[in-house]
Design a protein around this motif. Structure first.
Motif, PDB file in Angstrom:
ATOM      1  N   ARG A 122       0.848  -1.191   0.000  1.00  0.00           N
ATOM      2  CA  ARG A 122       0.000   0.000   0.000  1.00  0.00           C
ATOM      3  C   ARG A 122       0.887   1.247   0.000  1.00  0.00           C
ATOM      4  O   ARG A 122       1.927   1.280   0.661  1.00  0.00           O
ATOM      5  CB  ARG A 122      -0.880   0.018   1.257  1.00  0.00           C
ATOM      6  N   GLU A 123       0.438   2.233  -0.695  1.00  0.00           N
ATOM      7  CA  GLU A 123       1.156   3.503  -0.759  1.00  0.00           C
ATOM      8  C   GLU A 123       1.122   4.174   0.609  1.00  0.00           C
ATOM      9  O   GLU A 123       0.100   4.152   1.299  1.00  0.00           O
ATOM     10  CB  GLU A 123       0.446   4.394  -1.794  1.00  0.00           C
ATOM     11  N   ARG A 124       2.257   4.712   1.026  1.00  0.00           N
ATOM     12  CA  ARG A 124       2.297   5.399   2.322  1.00  0.00           C
ATOM     13  C   ARG A 124       3.070   6.701   2.187  1.00  0.00           C
ATOM     14  O   ARG A 124       3.907   6.840   1.291  1.00  0.00           O
ATOM     15  CB  ARG A 124       3.044   4.528   3.349  1.00  0.00           C
ATOM     16  N   SER A 125       2.865   7.609   3.111  1.00  0.00           N
ATOM     17  CA  SER A 125       3.711   8.807   3.086  1.00  0.00           C
ATOM     18  C   SER A 125       4.699   8.692   4.236  1.00  0.00           C
ATOM     19  O   SER A 125       4.371   8.170   5.299  1.00  0.00           O
ATOM     20  CB  SER A 125       2.859  10.056   3.253  1.00  0.00           C
ATOM     21  N   GLY A 156       7.502   5.462   8.886  1.00  0.00           N
ATOM     22  CA  GLY A 156       6.530   4.931   7.946  1.00  0.00           C
ATOM     23  C   GLY A 156       7.145   4.184   6.776  1.00  0.00           C
ATOM     24  O   GLY A 156       6.447   3.649   5.930  1.00  0.00           O
ATOM     25  N   TYR A 179       2.434  -3.273   7.387  1.00  0.00           N
ATOM     26  CA  TYR A 179       1.937  -2.025   6.799  1.00  0.00           C
ATOM     27  C   TYR A 179       1.250  -1.179   7.862  1.00  0.00           C
ATOM     28  O   TYR A 179       1.444   0.026   7.947  1.00  0.00           O
ATOM     29  CB  TYR A 179       0.972  -2.299   5.649  1.00  0.00           C
ATOM     30  N   GLU A 180       0.436  -1.825   8.682  1.00  0.00           N
ATOM     31  CA  GLU A 180      -0.272  -1.092   9.745  1.00  0.00           C
ATOM     32  C   GLU A 180       0.718  -0.381  10.650  1.00  0.00           C
ATOM     33  O   GLU A 180       0.547   0.788  10.976  1.00  0.00           O
ATOM     34  CB  GLU A 180      -1.091  -2.052  10.622  1.00  0.00           C
ATOM     35  N   GLU A 231       2.253   2.477   8.923  1.00  0.00           N
ATOM     36  CA  GLU A 231       1.311   3.582   8.840  1.00  0.00           C
ATOM     37  C   GLU A 231       1.245   4.346  10.148  1.00  0.00           C
ATOM     38  O   GLU A 231       1.024   5.548  10.180  1.00  0.00           O
ATOM     39  CB  GLU A 231      -0.086   3.077   8.430  1.00  0.00           C
ATOM     40  N   ASP A 274       9.622  -0.458   0.397  1.00  0.00           N
ATOM     41  CA  ASP A 274       9.533   0.826  -0.283  1.00  0.00           C
ATOM     42  C   ASP A 274      10.874   1.156  -0.939  1.00  0.00           C
ATOM     43  O   ASP A 274      10.957   1.954  -1.851  1.00  0.00           O
ATOM     44  CB  ASP A 274       9.195   1.936   0.725  1.00  0.00           C
TER      45      ASP A 274
END
Ligand SMILES: Nc1ncnc2c1ncn2[C@@H]1O[C@H](COP(=O)(O)OP(=O)(O)OP(=O)(O)O)[C@@H](O)[C@H]1O
Ligand SMILES: Nc1ncnc2c1ncn2[C@@H]1O[C@H](COP(=O)(O)OP(=O)(O)OP(=O)(O)O)[C@@H](O)[C@H]1O
Ligand SMILES: O[C@@H]1[C@@H](O)[C@@H](O)CO[C@H]1O
Ligand SMILES: [Mg+2]
Ligand SMILES: [Mg+2]
Lengths: 313, 501, 304, 313
Positions: free
Chosen positions: B248-251, B278, B439-440, B443, B463
């Motif tokens: 999933r895309e994250r910042s 992140g 991922y969580e 995030e 990433d």
């Protein structure tokens, strides 16, 4: 039927086996189940019982302590000498407890920091401490000046002698410490896999030092009780104690490979050793045969426990 | 005519029916895959085949003759050799001695020293494993040990060879060696049973396939050409899984972890890298590339020669894991048997060991909280066990791995999480669950480092990827530039003498 | 040449042997010879000790052996190392069980000393006016030590001769020779015969009897109903007499470490330096010491 | 310089340290380096040395044997009694060797087949066997009828007493057995990783029984030598031998966690124990201080060895 099997094979199986054996002995051995005899029996296991509390921690963390017998003799000696010298029993006890803890801490320090085998280290301190006990006393029993000291062992509460209360209290305290505290669980984790425990953030070095220091402290408690019971400090007391205590623990299911221990098991182990001795004397078994019988009882006890646990697999 | 035939095998442990009524057969010279979720019974089946454990019922026949062997030796004599999931080597003995263990060349009980070493040297060379026969196994890395273990199977003339997750700690290069060996054995008519959680391997190697589920036979595919990947997953897990990576895309936030000048005894270094809040940073390399070594240095598990680690600009103490944990840095180690599981203790305790600092008051445990924590992870990672009180050694390999991961994923106050080969031996279903958790966590602002030898995994979830080779960082890739060939080439020792990061 | 004499004992931790060494040392100072003290708790250690003495150039040694049956081996070893040999406390016997006459000895018969214990207990029973049939006896035993058996058997012989009923004697086997072991063993006996109100106790040494006395205290038997007589007379016994009020530890049979230590060393010196052979056999006797008399008894024996 | 470091830190480092210590002792302690004293010293370690050979195997396979002291006493006893009864020394020796092997095999059988903890099992047999020794002898030493028996220990070959030859021969034999035979490698494998050994087809159960039986047999050899040296069978002989032997082995680098053992190390361990004792007596160190010194020597020896091995990492 099935629930009976469950009880026998469960975690508390050893306790159940013990209860059954106890019942049989009570019914068949004359004079066994009298208040006096039971109290005598309990008093006879006070030293082993007290020291077993901390030996359990030591073994559970995959260590080994052979110096307990010497430490008991040494601290008993110190308690008497220090009481005599300071004229205060309380001071004497404090000094004895401190010196016990010190001996233990030294053991722990050498073992944990220099990573020296615990067997060798404590075999060495066993000799050094015994030597010190002999040196400070010049090899002679040291009498107690203040008869108040005897009261530690002779006094009773609710009809039960103080040493038994002390032993009972320590059983409860160390049972709690093992199962309900971070200290206890960390001890077991170190025994199960020291490297994994270290990587999980357990400070293995300081834990080991603490465990040994605690062992020394508790040996001092036992030493004080013993000196009070025999009304003198004796440099030759408690020889061979280490093997009896370790056997009681292993009998009670403590694993020498570490990671496994339970207070109830240890109590049962201690009791088995005491009852065996007591019953043999009650039955008037000849001295030489006592050796053989003692050995056989040990074997049968572990064998039974073993059958139980394999059957449950 | 089928050569190896397994008929109606059942086996139970207290509280667990590990196998019930399993039957299948394999042709001569075929590679037969065994798949199933963690705890499905694959290793149990292999243990029965090896003579180590006896089945409660059922039988095995080879070449039409029913075998009833009662020990490992008997199985040996019947031509069955097994490479178990957990490495079975004696660390104190040399490589050669390990390879000969159980049947040392001897004359009247006296070892034939030269033969012992020379034959091994020859065979190792022949199969392309670069290990000194006189080296003590204790001195080898885990990957090298795995190769030694595999060499053990090939050294003997076996009719049936079973390999239980042989590639779980191998990188693609070593796996290639293994695949070539398997091809050679196949040509000689050996039957090979092959357990793996890596679907690509199964398709690449196997002729036929059996899928186990909860100890039962879920499916038997005599010809692997007739099945699809999704079908197998469905048979194993009981549901469809689309994209197992599920990236999933994250910042990203500011830099969280900063490592600089890191060197150690086994790591010439100096290594430098940083991870942002992140961000998930992947580390790829071949066996012995030094990734695990680097991570252990960062964690303070081994003694540093130099270098510093800081989190959010604050330096982390260098000398022990406890200091690192207190600073919010944790590492899930790669060798679960040696560094992870605490033998003799329950699942619950194995999970809670580190986080119980937060769940106790004045050193006294709050057992209810520990139990709740354990139950949560048992459910989420689908640990197959009758109870959270179960001794961890009684779990299947993959389930042990889940518990160890659970220990670190459940830690509170973590700012940086390093996981070394996190999904070693874990089934597809649970893998995607684990990625989800990662991922969580990311995030939530955590900086995560994933070390893995499985290139698809590193590429699937990172990433950014750093490639290591021979103790040095040799290159890095941003997600947009991930390209299997480029990453692999960089990881090969011969190619990159020149450029370093 | 300088005279060097070995003094080898079986239980160096025991105060008795400490005293023997102390008095032997005195002789050494007076006569100007070197005394080498070695503890040798078992047969193997004895062999090593003799070799060791030979190697460091001693001319003779005095020994209290862990077991009298070691006799022939010790005699041979001493001869092989060219060492003069004397025994103290316990006398060597040959393979036939007879004493080896050729080795000079100073000691006291274990049976005799036991008899002294038995006689003094019998006398005190008489003095307190007890009915022997109502009295229980604790025999604190350690049967694997032959000396211990001989001592308690001596006591029993004297007691039964004085009319003490043999069936009232109960065995309390100690697992080790310390006070705690004796205490535990005796406690069982007391509890088994809870109806008996008056007790006597005897055993190998003071520690054993002290254990029995402690046991009577712990089950609440008053001191005036207990007569324990030990053997030895070192600190453990003296401490008991120093207690503010009398305990069940009635007395101890003191044997003199002074003669055993000082005289043997002196005799050995004379033998080596002046070739004056010692008397082949000197038997000393034990003396009963009580709460009121121990100071004088010790003075008489030359201890203190 | 560098090669010196290599020698010190290498596999044979302990041997080098020992050689240095030996040289220092020889130069500083009067009467130490004389033929007589060295022979006496060697004779004094015969029992420990002989028993250490098989204890090394026992420990290397991750087991433990506490019954050796009792077995030595018991078999020595049996050798004397059987020689007396049959009138033939040879018969006596054979019977003693057989009974030693039997005791060991029983230990091994119980431990391997019922999977009972070795510590407890041998603690039990230690008592049972000691009891038997006391029972058959009625607690008293048994004299030897035929003086020929003494010759076993008194006879010399090339000026060196037979027991030393026997010990030397066993050192060589067991060194060979450990490093050059299938038996030895299997022993190390069992200790290093019992599970791996089992899965590789090593018959762990029968190996363990063999190791213990061998231990019993060798104890009988030591028992016979001892009985001959002390010219009688003594039921109380060799108490506490187990701890000395185990210490000598551990001192010599045998790992209690199994899998690691070397004959040279064990020989050095045995010698250190013997020299310590010998030198203390030569220097006329007081009995009580001997305890302390003995303990310190033990500590320093392992500490040095440990420094050496960590430095080499
Ligand atoms: N086959 C081998 N033989 C000897 N030493 C090795 C071998 N493989 C690795 N090593 C040592 O281990 C060091 C780093 O290994 P490490 O385990 O950290 O690498 P890794 O990249 O994590 O690979 P792995 O997949 O093996 O864990 C190497 O620098 C080397 O010293
Ligand atoms: N000794 C044991 N005692 C109790 N249960 C066991 C034991 N060994 C295995 N089990 C159980 O048997 C089941 C099957 O285990 P097995 O090791 O065969 O699984 P697996 O398919 O190989 O899994 P993985 O992919 O994780 O290796 C699991 O539920 C496991 O918990
Ligand atoms: O062993 C005893 C010792 O205790 C002392 O009483 C003197 O005689 C010895 O035989
Ligand atoms: Mg598996
Ligand atoms: Mg790695």
């Amino acid at each position: 039927m099935n629930s009976l099997k469950k009880i026998l094979l469960g975690d508390q199986g050893l306790v159940v086996i013990f209860a059954v054996a106890f019942a049989i002995v009570s019914l068949t051995v004359p004079n066994f189940l009298t208040e006096r005899n039971i109290l005598g029996l309990l008093q006879s296991v006070v030293t082993i019982g007290i020291v077993a509390c901390t030996m359990m921690f030591c073994l559970a963390s995959r260590d080994f302590d052979l110096s307990v017998g010497s430490t008991v003799a040494f601290t008993g000696m110190i308690a008497v000498i220090a009481s005599n010298m300071t004229g205060s029993i309380v001071m004497g006890l404090i000094i004895a407890l401190l010196s016990g803890a010190l001996v233990g801490a030294v053991n722990g320090f050498v073992i944990a920091c220099f990573r020296i085998n615990a067997l060798i280290t404590t075999l060495a301190t066993m000799q050094i401490v015994r030597g010190l006990a002999l040196i400070v006393s010049d090899g002679r029993a040291v009498g107690i000046n203040d008869p108040g000291f005897y009261q530690l062992a002779l006094s009773r509460f609710l009809g039960i002698p103080t040493p038994i209360w002390v032993m009972g209290a320590l059983f409860i305290a160390f049972g709690f410490l093992l199962n309900r505290t971070v200290f206890g669980k960390n001890t077991l984790a170190i025994g199960g896999n020291p490297e994994a425990a270290r990587l999980a953030g357990v400070n293995v070095v300081s834990m080991r030092i603490w465990i040994f220091a605690l062992q020394g402290l508790i040996c001092a408690v036992a030493g004080i009780m013993l000196a009070s019971r025999i009304t003198s400090g004796q440099p030759n007391a408690a020889t061979g104690l280490e093997l009896s205590v370790i056997s009681a623990c292993v009998l009670g299911g403590v694993s020498l490979a570490g990671g496994r221990a339970a207070m109830t098991g240890v109590i049962v182990g201690v009791m088995i050793m005491g009852i065996a001795e007591n019953v043999m004397n009650l039955l008037n078994i000849q001295a030489f045969y006592q050796y053989v019988v003692r050995g056989l009882i040990l074997l049968i006890a572990v064998l039974l426990d073993n059958l139980r646990s394999t059957a449950s697999r | 005519m089928s050569y190896l035939s397994v008929q109606n095998i059942s086996k139970s442990y207290p509280g667990v029916q590990a196998l019930s009524d399993i039957s299948f057969s394999v042709e001569k010279g075929a590679v037969h895959g065994l798949m199933g979720e963690n705890g499905a019974g694959k290793s149990t089946l292999i243990r029965v085949l090896s003579g180590d454990q006896s089945a409660d019922s059922g039988s095995i026949s080879i070449d039409g003759i029913e075998q009833n062997y009662g020990s490992v030796r008997d199985a040996f004599e019947a031509g069955v050799i097994v490479i178990h999931q957990e490495l079975q080597l004696v660390p104190e003995l040399t490589v050669a001695e390990n390879l000969w263990l159980g049947r040392f060349p001897n004359r009247g009980g006296v070892l034939e020293g030269r033969r012992l070493v020379e034959t091994v040297r020859d065979r190792l060379e022949e199969i392309g494993v670069d290990v000194d026969p006189n080296a003590k196994v204790a001195s080898l890395s885990i990957g090298a040990r795995q190769m030694v273990e595999i060499a053990k199977a090939v050294m003997m003339e076996a009719r049936v060879i079973a390999l239980d997750e042989p590639t779980s700690s191998l990188s693609s290069r070593e796996s290639e060696i293994l695949f070539n060996l398997i091809a050679r054995l196949k040509a000689k008519g050996t039957v090979i049973l092959y357990v793996s959680h890596r679907l690509e391997e199964i398709f690449h190697l196997c002729d036929s396939l059996t899928v186990l589920r909860d100890g039962r036979l879920a499916a038997h595919h005599p010809d692997i050409a007739n099945v699809t990947r999704d079908q197998i997953i469905a048979e194993m897990v009981g549901r469809e899984i689309g994209n197992i990576w599920g990236w999933r895309e994250r910042s990203f936030g500011p830099v969280r972890l900063e490592v600089s000048g890191m060197c150690g005894d086994k790591l010439p270094g100096p290594a430098e890298f940083s991870v942002r809040q992140g961000e998930i940073l992947g580390f790829f390399g071949l066996i012995g590339a030094g990734r695990s070594e680097l991570m252990r240095l960062v964690y303070g598990a081994d003694t540093r020669r130099g270098g510093t680690v800081s989190i959010d600009g604050k330096e982390v103490p260098a000398d022990n894991p406890r200091g690192a944990i207190n600073a919010g840095l944790v590492l899930c180690p790669e060798d679960r048997k040696h560094d992870g599981i605490i033998q003799g203790r329950s699942i619950e305790e194995n999970i809670a060991i580190s986080s119980r600092r937060h769940m106790s008051s004045f050193g006294i445990l709050q057992l209810g909280k520990e139990a709740a924590l354990a139950d949560r992870f048992i459910a989420r990672l689908k640990v197959r066990t009758p109870s959270r009180k179960q001794d961890i050694v009684n779990l299947s390999g993959g389930n042990q791995q889940k518990v160890i991961l659970g220990r670190w994923l459940s830690e509170q106050g973590v700012k940086v999480l390093i996981v070394d080969e996190p999904t070693r031996g874990i089934d597809v279903g649970a893998k995607s669950e684990i990625y989800d958790i990662l991922y969580e966590l990311a995030e939530g602002g955590m900086a995560i480092v994933v070390v893995s030898s499985e290139l698809p995994e590193v590429m699937g979830i990172s990433d950014r990827i750093i490639v290591m080779c021979e103790g040095r960082m040799v290159g890095q890739f941003a997600r947009e530039t991930f390209e299997e060939r480029n990453i692999l080439t960089l990881a090969l020792p011969d190619r990159n003498a020149a450029h370093t990061v | 040449a300088d005279v060097k004499i070995g003094f080898v004992v079986k239980q160096p931790e025991e105060p008795w042997f400490q005293d023997e060494w102390k008095f032997a040392q005195k002789a050494a100072e007076e006569k100007g010879f070197t005394l080498v003290e070695i503890g040798a708790p078992d047969g193997e250690k004895v062999q090593a000790a003799i070799d060791n003495l030979g190697a460091q150039g001693a001319q003779g040694f005095i020994i209290c052996v862990p077991d009298v049956k070691l006799g022939p081996g010790i005699v041979a070893k001493a001869a092989a190392n060219d060492l003069k040999l004397m025994t103290v406390d316990d006398r060597l016997v040959g393979a036939d069980g007879e004493p080896i006459e050729s080795v000079p000895h100073m000691g006291i018969s274990a049976v005799k000393i036991g008899e002294t214990v038995g006689q003094s207990i019998a006398a005190e029973i008489e003095a307190r006016g007890w009915d022997m049939s109502e009295v229980g006896a604790i025999r604190v035993s350690y049967d694997q030590l032959p000396t211990a058996v001989d001592r308690v058997e001596g006591a029993i012989a004297a007691l039964t001769a004085a009319g003490f009923p043999a069936e009232n004697i109960y065995d309390a086997p100690q697992a080790k020779t310390d006070t705690e072991a004796a205490l535990n063993a005796a406690t069982t006996v007391l509890n088994q015969h809870a109806d008996v109100k008056k007790w006597i106790a005897f055993g190998l040494n003071d520690e054993a009897v002290l254990g029995a006395v402690r046991a009577t205290e712990s089950v609440g038997i008053p001191a005036e109903n207990v007569i324990g007589v030990g053997i030895g007379g070192a600190e453990s016994a003296i401490n008991e007499f120093k207690k503010p009020s009398a305990t069940g530890f009635y007395g101890t049979v003191i044997i003199s470490p002074k003669r055993h230590g000082y005289e043997t060393a002196l005799n050995m010196y004379e033998w080596i330096a002046n070739n004056k052979a010692p008397e082949p056999l000197i038997l000393t006797s034990g003396s009963l010491a009580l709460r009121d008399t121990y100071v004088d008894v010790r003075k008489d024996l030359g201890i203190e």
